[in-house]
Write a protein that holds these residues in place. Structure first.
Motif, PDB file in Angstrom:
ATOM      1  N   ILE A  16       0.885  -1.108  -0.083  1.00  0.00           N
ATOM      2  CA  ILE A  16       0.216  -0.004   0.024  1.00  0.00           C
ATOM      3  C   ILE A  16       0.743   1.179   0.115  1.00  0.00           C
ATOM      4  N   ILE A  38      -1.366  -0.448  -4.250  1.00  0.00           N
ATOM      5  CA  ILE A  38      -2.779  -0.305  -3.742  1.00  0.00           C
ATOM      6  C   ILE A  38      -2.595   1.358  -3.119  1.00  0.00           C
ATOM      7  N   ASP A  93      -8.078   3.935  -1.795  1.00  0.00           N
ATOM      8  CA  ASP A  93      -8.615   2.793  -2.073  1.00  0.00           C
ATOM      9  C   ASP A  93      -9.023   1.914  -1.129  1.00  0.00           C
ATOM     10  N   GLY A 137      -9.776  -1.863  -1.953  1.00  0.00           N
ATOM     11  CA  GLY A 137      -8.557  -2.642  -2.204  1.00  0.00           C
ATOM     12  C   GLY A 137      -7.561  -2.817  -0.787  1.00  0.00           C
TER      13      GLY A 137
END
Length: 298
Positions: A32, A39, A43, A46
């Motif tokens: 992330i 990601i 999001d 996600g």
């Protein structure tokens, strides 16, 4: 099925090392980050999907503190830590099958400037000032989550040494003949080799009874004077001019950073890791520096 680990803020110096080493161990690694193709932090779906059914969540997110502490930077430094932690906690709460372990970065800077005694998890005294306030808020937002299926561990990480990161500016100082002590030179320098940091994560993963706060620092901190002397020795530089505090303040201003990063005495001991039997690979600074300099030339 591949075990899955989620690295939040996994694109920095530590994150890249972790990604490579987890992949070497056969993990699927999800990252992330603000950077594509990972990601994104916005999001939420996600993020939840990545964390669900993962083995471990490790949060390393946070804007670098190597900058001037103006109002804008202060806000970004704080929010990049607390906001990301909140996002992750909310996602874990929504998981059908949450990770059994969530490790969140914190910082050894949470303790006061200490030249008189070492700071342990049990007896360490929390300091004051901007950096400490950030660390406290960061841990508060992390431990604010009550997650019955997920162990929570905050790592109060000392200065991480490896090929890159803080080693780059230190090596440049030595290279250009400025590798003497900084300020009084008596301030303590607590450090951890990046390989030990990674192995500590695996150790905490394996020891399922452990949670709470852990100091991540090697058991033998040195003074700033010893640090610079060992660096000069490792780099074969005989001479290093010292930098008195006023000169550092001027240099830091031009380099867009703060002298606190160099002048604060961080004397941190990994009491809990020692007690639990974690075997440090790099106990002494000379071993760590030798390995780092050798690997960066190799």
């Amino acid at each position: 099925m591949l075990k899955k680990v989620v690295l939040a803020g996994g694109t920095g110096f530590v994150g890249r090392y972790f990604e490579q080493h987890f992949r070497n161990l056969g993990y699927e690694v999800m990252i992330i980050s603000r950077q594509t193709p990972h990601i994104g932090w916005e999001d939420k779906q996600g993020i939840k999907e990545a964390i669900d059914h993962s083995d471990m969540l490790i949060n390393l997110a946070g804007k670098t503190v190597n900058c001037r502490y103006n109002e804008k930077s202060r806000k970004e430094i704080l929010e990049s830590r607390t906001d990301t932690t909140e996002v992750l906690g909310l996602a874990v709460e929504q998981c059908e099958n949450p990770p059994s372990l969530w490790i969140n970065s914190s910082t050894a800077t949470i303790y006061r400037h200490a030249e008189d005694q070492p700071m342990t998890e049990g007896k360490g005294e929390i300091g004051s000032g901007f950096s400490v306030d950030v660390a406290k808020a960061w841990e508060r937002s992390f431990f604010g989550f009550q997650l019955p299926k997920t162990r929570q561990i905050a790592l109060r990480i000392a200065i991480v040494l490896g090929d890159g990161g803080v080693m780059t500016p230190y090596r440049n100082l030595v290279k250009f003949g400025l590798g003497g002590h900084q300020g009084s030179g008596n301030q303590k320098f607590s450090w951890i080799h990046i390989e030990d940091l990674f192995n500590i994560v695996l150790f905490l993963r394996k020891n399922e009874g452990l949670e709470g706060v852990f100091n991540c620092s090697a058991p033998n901190p040195v003074t700033n004077r010893e640090l610079m002397a060992q660096l000069r020795r490792a780099m074969n530089k005989k001479v290093g001019l010292p930098s008195p505090a006023p000169m550092l303040a001027m240099g830091a201003f031009f380099m867009g950073t703060e002298t606190e990063l160099i002048l604060k005495s961080r004397w941190v001991m990994p009491e809990r890791l020692i007690k639990e039997g974690y075997p440090f690979t790099f106990n002494h600074l000379d071993e760590a520096l030798g390995q780092i300099l050798k690997s960066s030339m190799g």
